[in-house]
Write an enzyme that holds these catalytic residues in place. Sequence first.
Site, PDB file in Angstrom:
ATOM      1  N   LYS A  36       0.833  -1.215   0.000  1.00  0.00           N
ATOM      2  CA  LYS A  36       0.000   0.000   0.000  1.00  0.00           C
ATOM      3  C   LYS A  36       0.865   1.262   0.000  1.00  0.00           C
ATOM      4  O   LYS A  36       0.573   2.211  -0.708  1.00  0.00           O
ATOM      5  CB  LYS A  36      -0.913   0.043   1.239  1.00  0.00           C
ATOM      6  CG  LYS A  36      -1.922  -1.083   1.318  1.00  0.00           C
ATOM      7  CD  LYS A  36      -2.935  -0.859   2.436  1.00  0.00           C
ATOM      8  CE  LYS A  36      -2.315  -0.742   3.816  1.00  0.00           C
ATOM      9  NZ  LYS A  36      -1.669  -1.954   4.327  1.00  0.00           N
ATOM     10  N   ARG A 111      -9.673   1.250   8.785  1.00  0.00           N
ATOM     11  CA  ARG A 111      -9.247  -0.091   9.161  1.00  0.00           C
ATOM     12  C   ARG A 111     -10.291  -0.809   9.999  1.00  0.00           C
ATOM     13  O   ARG A 111     -10.097  -1.965  10.339  1.00  0.00           O
ATOM     14  CB  ARG A 111      -7.973   0.011   9.977  1.00  0.00           C
ATOM     15  CG  ARG A 111      -6.710  -0.313   9.153  1.00  0.00           C
ATOM     16  CD  ARG A 111      -5.603  -0.271  10.106  1.00  0.00           C
ATOM     17  NE  ARG A 111      -4.344  -0.812   9.940  1.00  0.00           N
ATOM     18  CZ  ARG A 111      -3.280  -0.226   9.425  1.00  0.00           C
ATOM     19  NH1 ARG A 111      -3.383   0.898   8.798  1.00  0.00           N
ATOM     20  NH2 ARG A 111      -2.108  -0.774   9.510  1.00  0.00           N
ATOM     21  N   ARG A 157      11.557  -5.635   4.884  1.00  0.00           N
ATOM     22  CA  ARG A 157      11.295  -4.219   4.573  1.00  0.00           C
ATOM     23  C   ARG A 157      12.265  -3.299   5.317  1.00  0.00           C
ATOM     24  O   ARG A 157      12.533  -3.448   6.498  1.00  0.00           O
ATOM     25  CB  ARG A 157       9.863  -3.885   4.976  1.00  0.00           C
ATOM     26  CG  ARG A 157       9.487  -2.445   4.725  1.00  0.00           C
ATOM     27  CD  ARG A 157       8.016  -2.287   4.566  1.00  0.00           C
ATOM     28  NE  ARG A 157       7.264  -2.557   5.779  1.00  0.00           N
ATOM     29  CZ  ARG A 157       5.931  -2.548   5.823  1.00  0.00           C
ATOM     30  NH1 ARG A 157       5.240  -2.299   4.731  1.00  0.00           N
ATOM     31  NH2 ARG A 157       5.296  -2.793   6.939  1.00  0.00           N
ATOM     32  N   ARG A 190      11.317  -0.870  10.751  1.00  0.00           N
ATOM     33  CA  ARG A 190      10.311  -0.381  11.693  1.00  0.00           C
ATOM     34  C   ARG A 190      10.224  -1.314  12.895  1.00  0.00           C
ATOM     35  O   ARG A 190      10.293  -2.531  12.745  1.00  0.00           O
ATOM     36  CB  ARG A 190       8.949  -0.332  10.999  1.00  0.00           C
ATOM     37  CG  ARG A 190       8.717   0.957  10.272  1.00  0.00           C
ATOM     38  CD  ARG A 190       7.512   0.905   9.391  1.00  0.00           C
ATOM     39  NE  ARG A 190       6.328   0.335  10.024  1.00  0.00           N
ATOM     40  CZ  ARG A 190       5.149   0.266   9.423  1.00  0.00           C
ATOM     41  NH1 ARG A 190       5.007   0.715   8.199  1.00  0.00           N
ATOM     42  NH2 ARG A 190       4.111  -0.256  10.029  1.00  0.00           N
ATOM     43  N   ARG A 201      -0.268  -7.926  13.850  1.00  0.00           N
ATOM     44  CA  ARG A 201      -0.792  -6.965  12.858  1.00  0.00           C
ATOM     45  C   ARG A 201      -1.603  -7.684  11.774  1.00  0.00           C
ATOM     46  O   ARG A 201      -2.624  -7.192  11.328  1.00  0.00           O
ATOM     47  CB  ARG A 201       0.364  -6.172  12.236  1.00  0.00           C
ATOM     48  CG  ARG A 201       0.975  -5.195  13.246  1.00  0.00           C
ATOM     49  CD  ARG A 201       2.264  -4.600  12.735  1.00  0.00           C
ATOM     50  NE  ARG A 201       2.087  -3.841  11.534  1.00  0.00           N
ATOM     51  CZ  ARG A 201       3.033  -3.647  10.623  1.00  0.00           C
ATOM     52  NH1 ARG A 201       4.233  -4.176  10.782  1.00  0.00           N
ATOM     53  NH2 ARG A 201       2.801  -2.929   9.560  1.00  0.00           N
TER      54      ARG A 201
HETATM   55  P1  AMP Z   1       0.790   1.011   9.085  1.00  0.00           P
HETATM   56  O1  AMP Z   1       1.984   1.858   8.868  1.00  0.00           O
HETATM   57  O2  AMP Z   1      -0.386   1.414   8.245  1.00  0.00           O
HETATM   58  O3  AMP Z   1       1.077  -0.463   9.003  1.00  0.00           O
HETATM   59  O4  AMP Z   1       0.314   1.286  10.608  1.00  0.00           O
HETATM   60  C1  AMP Z   1       1.178   1.040  11.705  1.00  0.00           C
HETATM   61  C2  AMP Z   1       0.361   0.979  12.988  1.00  0.00           C
HETATM   62  O5  AMP Z   1      -0.317   2.228  13.205  1.00  0.00           O
HETATM   63  C3  AMP Z   1      -0.746  -0.066  13.010  1.00  0.00           C
HETATM   64  O6  AMP Z   1      -0.268  -1.354  13.363  1.00  0.00           O
HETATM   65  C4  AMP Z   1      -1.691   0.522  14.048  1.00  0.00           C
HETATM   66  O7  AMP Z   1      -1.189   0.314  15.369  1.00  0.00           O
HETATM   67  C5  AMP Z   1      -1.608   2.012  13.763  1.00  0.00           C
HETATM   68  N1  AMP Z   1      -2.619   2.433  12.755  1.00  0.00           N
HETATM   69  C6  AMP Z   1      -2.387   2.894  11.500  1.00  0.00           C
HETATM   70  N2  AMP Z   1      -3.529   3.198  10.870  1.00  0.00           N
HETATM   71  C7  AMP Z   1      -4.519   2.910  11.753  1.00  0.00           C
HETATM   72  C8  AMP Z   1      -5.940   2.979  11.679  1.00  0.00           C
HETATM   73  N3  AMP Z   1      -6.572   3.399  10.571  1.00  0.00           N
HETATM   74  N4  AMP Z   1      -6.632   2.590  12.789  1.00  0.00           N
HETATM   75  C9  AMP Z   1      -6.028   2.183  13.910  1.00  0.00           C
HETATM   76  N5  AMP Z   1      -4.699   2.066  14.037  1.00  0.00           N
HETATM   77  C10 AMP Z   1      -3.939   2.423  12.970  1.00  0.00           C
END
Ligand code: AMP
Length: 253
Positions: A36, A111, A157, A190, A201
């Site tokens: 994404k 989400r 990654r 990360r 996740r």
């Molecule tokens: P990502 O970079 O999109 O994988 O997001 C990293 C982390 O941020 C996730 O594992 C969640 O803890 C938090 N996060 C990101 N977007 C959301 C969302 N829309 N709702 C809730 N938590 C989020």
Amino acid sequence: MAVILNQERVGASSMAEQALRNIGPIVLLGPPGAGKGTQSKRISEHYRIPQISTGDLLREHVKQGTPLGMEAQAIMARGELVPDNLVCDIVAWRLREPDAQRGFILDGFPRTQKQAAWLDAFLKYEFFDNGKWQSRLPIVIRIEVDYNKLLLRITGRRTCPTCGRIYNVHSRPPLVDEICDVDGTKLVMRDDDREEVIRERLDAYERQTKPVAEYYERLGRLATIDGDQPVDDVTARILKEIDGNAATASEGS
Ligand code: AMP
């Protein structure tokens, strides 16, 4: 550049036209590691609209040590989802910025079903309320990748903390080990890309985000794209989907 070449492949309009027309809104769904982030950056460059990643916004809050960041930090470290009200607030704040007014890509949002319902209401009652566009529903694109391939992608990654460019030690390594090709910064992994957190996740995606895709599917607003293809091919499919949708919207207006 690959993204510009793709314009020919999808028969998109000229750069000047791209720079003027309203796009989307676009929602990219998919599990962690589906691509994404990479695809959002390409769509963002192609249509010149901002990529709005809730993960990036939350990480920035954590880095700055804001109250929201302090609340989100431990939750993110466990790989769980941050409460809906906090995430919706930062999205609302971001969508009010001038650069989002011609269109935007949401990467990692919504989400949960609550976030999806909130987004629909926000678009209807606030974003489109001043008549600047004809009211439009989001174009929702889900990128799908096999579970085991996702694990491999995420553990490999690496990200450049300076320019945000994403690499993969298995499939897209930098020219010099662990160093960004663009600015020479040391690449980082990360914290939540460690294997024990990744499983949580991926579980959160299955439990909470899959129903969001089903919600959009029921409304006939979901396009699913196979993310297990070369990155340029995935981009081309996404752009085709967006251009097809934009054409349908303008025919209908
Ligand atoms: P990502 O970079 O999109 O994988 O997001 C990293 C982390 O941020 C996730 O594992 C969640 O803890 C938090 N996060 C990101 N977007 C959301 C969302 N829309 N709702 C809730 N938590 C989020």
